[in-house]
Design an enzyme around this catalytic site. Structure first.
Site, PDB file in Angstrom:
ATOM      1  CB  SER A 147     -23.541 -19.327  -3.036  1.00  0.00           C
ATOM      2  OG  SER A 147     -23.413 -20.719  -3.137  1.00  0.00           O
ATOM      3  CD  GLU A 238     -24.698 -21.765   4.689  1.00  0.00           C
ATOM      4  OE1 GLU A 238     -24.258 -21.958   3.534  1.00  0.00           O
ATOM      5  OE2 GLU A 238     -25.061 -20.652   5.097  1.00  0.00           O
ATOM      6  CG  HIS A 268     -26.442 -21.786   0.686  1.00  0.00           C
ATOM      7  ND1 HIS A 268     -25.117 -21.565   0.982  1.00  0.00           N
ATOM      8  CD2 HIS A 268     -26.556 -21.633  -0.670  1.00  0.00           C
ATOM      9  CE1 HIS A 268     -24.457 -21.303  -0.126  1.00  0.00           C
ATOM     10  NE2 HIS A 268     -25.306 -21.315  -1.149  1.00  0.00           N
TER      11      HIS A 268
END
Length: 297
Positions: A147, A238, A268
Site C-alpha cells: 500500500s 480494490e 487490498h
C-alpha cells in the site's frame, strides 16, 4: 470448499469491521490503536524470530526465520502514511522471510500528520544506507512494501537512483499506492477495505501542502528508467487496481522489467492472510521467488 468459505468470511469481516475503521471521522490516534488490534489476526509462521534494533537511529523490527542469511529485505509497511507499524505487519514479514530466505528489516518510519513528507522517505533512505554500511551488497538487498509502503518502496528506489546510490536487487510491491492525486481510481463492484474519503484525507495529511504530483509522493508521475526488476501484486477488488496497472504499463514503456499479477476476487493487501488463505500464501511464495531470483548466491 473450505478455502471458498474462508474467502467469503474474510471478505465479510473486512467489510463490516475493518473498512468502517478507515474513516476520516475517526481520529488518527484511535485509528492506530484499533488497527493494531485488527492486525493480530495476521499471524507469522511458527519459528519466526523478531527483535527490535536501531539502524542509524531509526527503530527497526528485524525478522528472521531458520538459519542466518546475508540477504536482506527492507520492508516498508502500509497504512496510508498515517497508521501501521512493523508490529502490525509481523504476519507479512514473517511469511516473506520464510519464502525469500532473507532477513527482513522493517523500519518504524515516522508517520503523518506529526511527520509529513519527506519524513518517511528520509527514514527509508537512512535505513537502506545503514544496511549498505553493515556490509550488505546492494544486489542482495531487496526492497518491498504494501500500500503506502509500496509507493514508498518505489520512491526510495527513485531517490537512490537520483542520488547515485547503488540500487537494490529488486522491488516487490503489494497493492502499491502510487498516485495520491487519485485521478484514476478503479471502481470495483465491491471494495472490502478502502474508502476513497479516507485515503483522500490521509494524502492531505502526508503531503501537508506539497504537490501531490511530486514524484517522490506519487511515483507514477516520476521517471522509472533504470530501476531494478519490479513485482507488483494487486487484488481485482480494490480501488487501487488502476495504480498497479498504470505503473506496470509505464515501467514497460520506460524499459524497466516488471511483472504484474492481478488476483481475481481478492482485496487490498490480501497477503496479510498468508498462512490462512491459500492464494495469499501462494502470492507470498511468488514474492519470495522474485526476491531470491534477483540476488546473488
Amino acid at each position: 470448499m473450505l478455502q471458498t468459505v474462508l474467502t467469503t468470511g474474510l471478505r465479510q469481516t473486512l467489510q463490516r469491521l475493518v473498512k468502517p475503521l478507515l474513516n476520516p471521522a475517526i481520529p488518527v490516534p484511535l485509528q492506530r490503536s484499533l488497527i493494531r488490534q485488527v492486525y493480530r489476526s495476521s499471524i507469522p509462521p511458527l519459528g519466526s524470530r523478531f527483535s527490535k534494533i536501531q539502524l542509524a537511529n531509526v527503530p527497526v523490527l528485524r525478522t528472521r526465520y531458520g538459519k542466518e542469511s546475508r540477504h536482506a529485505i527492507l520492508y516498508l509497511h502500509g497504512g496510508a502514511y498515517v497508521i501501521g507499524s512493523p508490529e502490525t505487519h509481523k504476519g507479512i514479514t514473517g511469511h516473506l522471510v520464510k519464502t525469500a530466505q532473507s532477513t527482513v528489516y522493517a523500519p518504524d518510519y515516522r508517520l503523518a500528520p506529526e511527520h509529513p513528507f519527506p519524513a518517511a522517505l528520509d527514514d527509508a533512505v537512512t535505513v537502506y544506507k545503514a544496511l549498505l554500511d553493515r556490509g550488505h551488497a546492494p544486489e542482495n538487498i531487496a526492497v518491498a512494501g504494501d500500500s503506502a509502503g509500496g509507493g514508498l518502496a518505489l520512491a526510495l528506489a527513485m531517490r537512490l537512483r537520483d542520488e547515485g546510490v547503488a540500487l537494490p536487487g529488486s522491488l516487490t510491491l503489494f497493492s502499491p499506492w502510487v498516485d495520491l492525486t487519485h485521478a484514476a481510481l478503479y471502481a470495483p463492484e465491491s471494495e472490502p477495505v478502502l474508502q476513497r474519503r479516507w485515503i483522500e484525507n490521509a494524502a492531505g495529511l502526508y503531503c501537508a501542502g506539497e504537490l501531490r504530483t511530486h514524484p517522490y509522493i506519487s511515483p507514477i508521475h516520476g521517471d522509472l528508467h533504470g530501476l531494478p526488476p519490479i513485482l507488483i501484486q494487486v487484488g481485482s477488488d480494490e480501488i487501487l487496481l488502476n495504480d498497479s496497472q498504470r505503473l506496470a504499463d509505464k515501467a514497460r514503456q520506460q524499459e524497466t522489467e516488471v511483472t504484474l499479477e492481478v488476483y481475481n476476487s481478492l482485496w487490498h493487501v490480501f497477503q496479510v492472510h498468508a498462512g490462512q488463505l491459500s492464494r495469499a500464501t501462494e502470492a507470498m511464495t511468488t514474492a519470495g521467488d522474485h526476491i531470491r531470483s534477483n540476488q546473488t548466491l
